[in-house]
Scaffold this motif. Structure first.
Motif, PDB file in Angstrom:
ATOM      1  N   GLU A 111     -87.810  32.890 -11.871  1.00 33.17           N
ATOM      2  CA  GLU A 111     -87.423  32.812 -10.464  1.00 33.17           C
ATOM      3  C   GLU A 111     -86.316  31.785 -10.230  1.00 33.17           C
ATOM      4  O   GLU A 111     -86.113  30.877 -11.024  1.00 33.17           O
ATOM      5  N   TYR A 135     -98.651  30.728 -12.870  1.00 31.23           N
ATOM      6  CA  TYR A 135     -97.764  29.589 -12.548  1.00 31.23           C
ATOM      7  C   TYR A 135     -98.288  28.276 -13.152  1.00 31.23           C
ATOM      8  O   TYR A 135     -98.179  27.222 -12.538  1.00 31.23           O
ATOM      9  N   ASP A 167     -90.428  25.728  -8.233  1.00 30.74           N
ATOM     10  CA  ASP A 167     -89.138  26.064  -7.602  1.00 30.74           C
ATOM     11  C   ASP A 167     -88.061  25.066  -8.027  1.00 30.74           C
ATOM     12  O   ASP A 167     -88.300  23.854  -8.014  1.00 30.74           O
ATOM     13  N   GLU A 213     -91.080  22.827  -1.705  1.00 32.99           N
ATOM     14  CA  GLU A 213     -90.368  23.689  -2.657  1.00 32.99           C
ATOM     15  C   GLU A 213     -89.108  24.243  -1.989  1.00 32.99           C
ATOM     16  O   GLU A 213     -88.747  23.810  -0.902  1.00 32.99           O
ATOM     17  N   GLY A 233     -96.569  29.903  -0.501  1.00 32.13           N
ATOM     18  CA  GLY A 233     -96.330  31.155  -1.234  1.00 32.13           C
ATOM     19  C   GLY A 233     -95.096  31.859  -0.708  1.00 32.13           C
ATOM     20  O   GLY A 233     -94.050  31.255  -0.541  1.00 32.13           O
ATOM     21  N   TRP A 234     -95.232  33.145  -0.413  1.00 32.87           N
ATOM     22  CA  TRP A 234     -94.085  33.901   0.087  1.00 32.87           C
ATOM     23  C   TRP A 234     -93.989  33.846   1.612  1.00 32.87           C
ATOM     24  O   TRP A 234     -93.076  34.414   2.199  1.00 32.87           O
ATOM     25  N   GLN A 268     -86.973  31.052   3.889  1.00 39.45           N
ATOM     26  CA  GLN A 268     -87.265  29.867   3.072  1.00 39.45           C
ATOM     27  C   GLN A 268     -85.967  29.410   2.404  1.00 39.45           C
ATOM     28  O   GLN A 268     -85.242  30.232   1.823  1.00 39.45           O
ATOM     29  N   TRP A 290     -88.462  36.652   2.439  1.00 41.30           N
ATOM     30  CA  TRP A 290     -89.196  37.362   1.374  1.00 41.30           C
ATOM     31  C   TRP A 290     -90.019  38.504   1.941  1.00 41.30           C
ATOM     32  O   TRP A 290     -90.624  38.387   3.008  1.00 41.30           O
TER      33      TRP A 290
HETATM   34  C1  DGJ Z   1     -92.764  30.300  -3.094  1.00 40.76           C
HETATM   35  C2  DGJ Z   1     -91.586  30.026  -3.932  1.00 40.76           C
HETATM   36  O1  DGJ Z   1     -90.630  29.353  -3.219  1.00 40.76           O
HETATM   37  C3  DGJ Z   1     -91.040  31.301  -4.519  1.00 40.76           C
HETATM   38  O2  DGJ Z   1     -89.936  31.020  -5.307  1.00 40.76           O
HETATM   39  C4  DGJ Z   1     -92.150  31.905  -5.289  1.00 40.76           C
HETATM   40  O3  DGJ Z   1     -92.491  31.068  -6.355  1.00 40.76           O
HETATM   41  C5  DGJ Z   1     -93.366  32.125  -4.436  1.00 40.76           C
HETATM   42  N1  DGJ Z   1     -93.763  30.870  -3.868  1.00 40.76           N
HETATM   43  C6  DGJ Z   1     -94.512  32.687  -5.215  1.00 40.76           C
HETATM   44  O4  DGJ Z   1     -95.672  32.704  -4.425  1.00 40.76           O
END
Ligand code: DGJ
Length: 335
Positions: A111, A135, A167, A213, A233-234, A268, A290
């Motif tokens: 990623e 992860y 991240d 992140e 998360g997303w 994000q 996302w």
């Molecule tokens: C949030 C992160 O910023 C993304 O890059 C990815 O890792 C997602 N989490 C996965 O849940």
């Protein structure tokens, strides 16, 4: 008879040329629409999620996660797009096509790829978050190329300065020094300088003890500004920013970049891009909207930031144009 056939051929040719010209024109973007389907030179939705941008020989290169449908699910892909105006992007192919490099198992993760150009070695060095499906590996991977658009060759993976890294973000300072921003789950948000050849992470600048992140940094008029997102998360959350007189800090308290209820307008952070022209400097917020169930349809939220004197604000998204020569951006429509 012969003459009318020639005329027929001639008008066919004109028709074909005109069709080509119009098709070409139809692909020209004169603005960026935050959250819209942003198409490349082929008319396809740009696939450069969690991405980063570098400028090399007056061309911008945008790298990101290629999540198009129909790809080999055992591999991970990093796309590369090229532009001279930041609005129109030419697909240069998948700069990296990678099979599981470290026995990470199915659903392994690559990623947030970021590329740095090393002026001394003349190499393009790509960093990405490398992980297994849970992860837990929390490392970076590195791949190298002689050309901006690849092909990139996988070299190694490691934990930067021995720390967990999920991240990642990139920051290239005005003097060209390259930094990696990474999320170290137990401790917070770290900013560290790359080694001279960019093949390692060498020196920590700051550990900001905040769990964030999607890290992004920009240097603007004497201050460093850092943006990050909460760990949801997303799902979008209210992204925050802090400032410091240098990367070593001291960092201010974190503040909202937009009304918290808007949850960063569904996006994000992934990067801030400074566009300096003959008249002014615009700092663009680059974020991902996302869509976890249909990742290929994830969108981009780019917007010029209101920034200066320690304040940073992401205005409500509206279509805008940018002039990379003058550095000016202009709102072109109200949403
Ligand atoms: C949030 C992160 O910023 C993304 O890059 C990815 O890792 C997602 N989490 C996965 O849940």
């Amino acid at each position: 008879m012969l003459r009318s056939f020639k005329r027929y051929k001639c008008s066919l040719l004109t028709f074909a040329l005109l069709t080509f010209a119009f098709a070409g024109l139809a692909q020209q973007h004169t603005s960026i629409e935050p959250g819209g389907v942003w198409t490349d030179n082929r008319g396809k939705h740009i696939q450069a999620h969690g991405g980063g941008i570098i400028k090399y020989k007056n061309h911008y290169y945008w790298y990101g996660e290629e999540r198009a449908q129909g790809l080999d699910t055992a591999k991970r892909y990093v796309s590369c797009y090229e532009s001279t105006d930041l609005m129109n992007w030419t697909f240069k192919g998948d700069a990296l096509q990678q099979a599981d490099p470290e026995n990470l198992g199915s659903h392994w993760v690559l990623e947030r790829p970021k590329v740095f150009y090393n002026n001394k070695t003349k190499k393009f060095v790509m960093y990405f978050h490398l992980d297994d499906r849970s992860y837990k590996v929390a490392s970076v991977g590195i791949a190298v190329s002689d050309k901006p658009d690849g092909p990139y060759r996988y070299v190694k993976s490691f934990r930067p300065l021995g720390h967990e890294s999920r991240d990642i973000g990139q920051f290239i300072d005005d003097d060209g020094t390259a930094y990696l921003v990474f999320e170290d789950r137990p401790y917070g948000f770290r900013i560290a300088k790359l080694s001279a050849d960019y093949m390692n992470v060498e020196e920590e600048m700051s550990l900001i003890p905040k769990h964030m992140e999607g890290g992004a940094i920009v240097h603007y008029k004497g201050l460093d500004y850092a943006i990050g997102s909460a760990l949801t998360g997303w799902d979008p959350n209210p992204n925050l920013y802090a400032t410091a007189p240098s990367l070593k800090g001291p960092w201010s308290e974190f503040k909202d970049i937009a009304p918290p209820a808007e949850r960063t307008y569904g996006s994000q952070s992934t990067m801030m891009l400074k566009v300096t022209g003959t008249k002014t400097t615009t700092v663009l917020f680059m974020g991902d909207i996302w869509k976890p169930k249909t990742q290929w349809d994830s969108r981009y939220l780019w917007m010029p930031l209101e920034i200066g004197e320690g304040k940073l604000w992401l205005p409500s998204p509206q279509s805008f144009s940018i002039d990379v020569k003058t550095g000016e951006s202009k709102i072109v429509s109200q949403k």
